[in-house]
Design a protein around this motif. Structure first.
Motif, PDB file in Angstrom:
ATOM      1  N   UNK B  79      24.374  47.317  62.799  1.00 45.71           N
ATOM      2  CA  UNK B  79      23.604  46.245  63.806  1.00 45.71           C
ATOM      3  C   UNK B  79      24.144  45.152  63.501  1.00 45.71           C
ATOM      4  N   UNK B  80      23.589  44.536  62.124  1.00 47.48           N
ATOM      5  CA  UNK B  80      23.061  43.468  62.192  1.00 47.48           C
ATOM      6  C   UNK B  80      24.745  42.911  61.075  1.00 47.48           C
ATOM      7  N   UNK B  81      25.268  43.873  60.773  1.00 46.74           N
ATOM      8  CA  UNK B  81      26.506  43.611  59.837  1.00 46.74           C
ATOM      9  C   UNK B  81      26.730  43.419  58.615  1.00 46.74           C
ATOM     10  N   UNK B  82      26.158  43.876  58.161  1.00 47.88           N
ATOM     11  CA  UNK B  82      24.655  43.619  56.481  1.00 47.88           C
ATOM     12  C   UNK B  82      25.157  44.612  55.472  1.00 47.88           C
ATOM     13  N   UNK B  83      25.745  44.216  53.865  1.00 43.53           N
ATOM     14  CA  UNK B  83      25.240  45.199  52.990  1.00 43.53           C
ATOM     15  C   UNK B  83      24.214  45.276  52.157  1.00 43.53           C
ATOM     16  N   UNK B  84      23.397  45.970  51.600  1.00 38.89           N
ATOM     17  CA  UNK B  84      22.439  44.881  50.366  1.00 38.89           C
ATOM     18  C   UNK B  84      22.973  45.492  49.431  1.00 38.89           C
ATOM     19  N   UNK B  85      23.314  44.309  47.683  1.00 36.82           N
ATOM     20  CA  UNK B  85      23.849  45.532  46.518  1.00 36.82           C
ATOM     21  C   UNK B  85      23.481  44.375  45.587  1.00 36.82           C
ATOM     22  N   UNK B  86      23.381  45.684  44.705  1.00 34.07           N
ATOM     23  CA  UNK B  86      23.015  45.279  43.332  1.00 34.07           C
ATOM     24  C   UNK B  86      23.794  43.790  42.859  1.00 34.07           C
ATOM     25  N   UNK B  87      23.040  42.444  42.386  1.00 35.26           N
ATOM     26  CA  UNK B  87      24.077  41.547  41.755  1.00 35.26           C
ATOM     27  C   UNK B  87      25.262  41.723  40.615  1.00 35.26           C
ATOM     28  N   UNK B  88      26.292  40.951  39.990  1.00 39.95           N
ATOM     29  CA  UNK B  88      27.729  42.232  39.838  1.00 39.95           C
ATOM     30  C   UNK B  88      28.343  40.278  39.162  1.00 39.95           C
ATOM     31  N   UNK B  89      28.479  40.897  38.091  1.00 44.00           N
ATOM     32  CA  UNK B  89      29.810  39.980  37.938  1.00 44.00           C
ATOM     33  C   UNK B  89      30.521  40.481  37.634  1.00 44.00           C
ATOM     34  N   UNK B  90      32.254  39.324  37.799  1.00 44.21           N
ATOM     35  CA  UNK B  90      33.308  39.344  37.920  1.00 44.21           C
ATOM     36  C   UNK B  90      33.583  39.034  36.785  1.00 44.21           C
ATOM     37  N   UNK B  91      34.700  39.754  36.502  1.00 43.25           N
ATOM     38  CA  UNK B  91      35.666  39.013  35.373  1.00 43.25           C
ATOM     39  C   UNK B  91      36.895  38.552  36.011  1.00 43.25           C
ATOM     40  N   UNK B  92      36.449  37.313  34.918  1.00 48.62           N
ATOM     41  CA  UNK B  92      36.988  36.363  35.260  1.00 48.62           C
ATOM     42  C   UNK B  92      37.011  35.633  36.142  1.00 48.62           C
ATOM     43  N   UNK B  93      38.202  35.006  37.337  1.00 51.24           N
ATOM     44  CA  UNK B  93      37.440  34.367  38.298  1.00 51.24           C
ATOM     45  C   UNK B  93      37.701  35.435  39.425  1.00 51.24           C
ATOM     46  N   UNK B  94      38.142  36.779  38.655  1.00 49.03           N
ATOM     47  CA  UNK B  94      37.688  37.900  40.002  1.00 49.03           C
ATOM     48  C   UNK B  94      39.792  39.161  39.478  1.00 49.03           C
ATOM     49  N   UNK B  95      39.380  40.235  40.050  1.00 46.19           N
ATOM     50  CA  UNK B  95      40.342  40.778  40.050  1.00 46.19           C
ATOM     51  C   UNK B  95      40.987  41.607  40.298  1.00 46.19           C
ATOM     52  N   UNK B  96      42.264  41.739  40.856  1.00 47.80           N
ATOM     53  CA  UNK B  96      42.555  42.719  42.416  1.00 47.80           C
ATOM     54  C   UNK B  96      42.406  44.055  41.268  1.00 47.80           C
ATOM     55  N   UNK B  97      42.134  45.625  41.863  1.00 43.71           N
ATOM     56  CA  UNK B  97      42.572  47.045  40.650  1.00 43.71           C
ATOM     57  C   UNK B  97      43.545  47.899  41.599  1.00 43.71           C
ATOM     58  N   UNK B  98      44.570  48.352  41.498  1.00 41.19           N
ATOM     59  CA  UNK B  98      45.469  48.664  42.650  1.00 41.19           C
ATOM     60  C   UNK B  98      45.674  50.290  42.508  1.00 41.19           C
ATOM     61  N   UNK B  99      45.805  51.213  43.500  1.00 43.15           N
ATOM     62  CA  UNK B  99      45.895  52.766  42.747  1.00 43.15           C
ATOM     63  C   UNK B  99      47.200  53.178  43.793  1.00 43.15           C
ATOM     64  N   UNK B 100      48.004  53.222  43.131  1.00 45.18           N
ATOM     65  CA  UNK B 100      49.201  53.543  43.859  1.00 45.18           C
ATOM     66  C   UNK B 100      49.867  54.912  44.149  1.00 45.18           C
ATOM     67  N   UNK B 101      49.799  55.207  45.487  1.00 45.49           N
ATOM     68  CA  UNK B 101      50.212  56.705  45.824  1.00 45.49           C
ATOM     69  C   UNK B 101      51.634  56.766  46.506  1.00 45.49           C
ATOM     70  N   UNK B 102      51.979  56.317  46.735  1.00 49.06           N
ATOM     71  CA  UNK B 102      53.523  55.979  46.618  1.00 49.06           C
ATOM     72  C   UNK B 102      54.272  54.518  47.035  1.00 49.06           C
TER      73      UNK B 102
END
Lengths: 228, 228
Positions: B79-102
């Protein structure tokens, strides 16, 4: 002998004994009449460029032979501008393997968020596909394996050879107080046991070299290395 | 609570207990008013997009929790549009990891010389840097290690987790006769032992999904997955 391939900077002939003859041409890659070793198009023709490239290539391939590092090289004829080599099978439709000692060029364009221009790199190896239409994209060990271009075992051999050969070139340049920033190689499989060996050439057009902080043009590099 | 970061599609608040609150916005990435999950700019705002993304994200994070696959997820309030999460440190200034099936999208743009459009890929993993200015360049395991972004051991954990989580999503989609073509994830380090866990979200905007050969828009995916 039979012309089997016309390349941007070399023609390839098949000899009757099964070896191949590479004829180094005076055509060099570049754009708008400016010599650029990284370009994918032939930009201009410089008299003597073919023989200069061959002389430096022969010098490095002979040096590698003394160190028992495998290459496709058999011998060369500077006057004719030709080099005789063993037949080799390239990986897929051709790969370029780059060894980097300083962060410049495409490395910096990709990873500039994490690297300073000119920062030292410890013989960092990366592979790109030879694909002019797609601007020679970089490709990972996993993708090379999955696409059937190079197995994981072959990748490991390739990476070791690249560092070894890069270091040989770096040391030879250092003797003339020239610093190697990066260099690109091609490899292939030779013989029945598909041994991985260095193919193609090692000349000014394959590397970025600097002396006293100044970039050395490919033809100038040949002069500094062999004529002084 | 304190606003600590304003993202393209989410705002991030720090809570007093040290957790973080992600507020899902109705802004979606795209260009020229067209929704494109791969774009780096906010293109338009779609009413309900935030909550739809959150619902699907909560569904997948709950599913991963049941399977004991580590994520930063604590709980969510639709209802509030919110999600509570643990604090996390990203790798460098952020990575995206892609998994491909096609083989589609940027994979095909890079490796089209060796792959057919739509060809099956066996959960192929690749990493790109989050760097809008440099068009999110792909980066190899060796480069990640050398640039101090991710160690080799961490890369191995990241790759395994990516395949596991990709397969969980793929199986959930398959239950609705939807096929997953590719999906992108973000990871971070959580806690004193720097455990690598999935962070951010898993929603329509993170993946390419097809049903009967037709691409499913992100908002439609949420409907097909959770409202039927």
């Amino acid at each position: 002998m039979k012309l089997t391939y016309t390349g941007k900077t070399k023609d390839v002939y098949e000899l009757e004994n099964g070896h191949y003859l590479l004829k180094f041409k005076d055509d060099v890659t570049g754009e708008n009449g400016v010599f650029d070793p990284g370009a994918n198009t032939v930009g201009l023709s410089i008299e003597g460029a073919g023989k200069a490239g061959l002389r430096l290539t022969a010098f490095f391939f002979e040096t590698l032979k003394e160190k028992e590092i495998p290459t496709h090289y058999i011998d060369s004829n500077i006057e004719e501008g030709t080099m005789t080599v063993k037949p080799a099978e390239v990986f897929g439709k051709g790969l370029e393997v780059i060894c980097r000692y300083r962060a410049v060029g495409s490395f910096l364009r990709r990873y500039g968020m994490y690297a300073e221009e000119g920062q030292e790199l410890d013989a960092f190896v990366e592979v790109t596909l030879k694909d002019d239409d797609r601007q020679d994209p970089p490709i990972s060990e996993d993708a090379l394996d999955m696409l059937g271009i190079l197995s994981k075992d072959e990748y490991s051999v390739l990476k070791d050879l690249t560092k070894k050969i890069g270091n040989v070139v770096k040391e030879e340049l250092a003797k003339k107080e020239i610093e190697l920033y990066d260099i690109k190689f091609e490899f292939g499989r030779v013989g029945d046991n598909k041994e991985i060996v260095l193919i193609d050439e090692i000349s000014g057009g394959n590397m970025r070299a600097y002396k006293n902080g100044e970039y050395i043009e490919p033809l100038q590099l040949e002069k500094l290395m062999l004529q002084q």
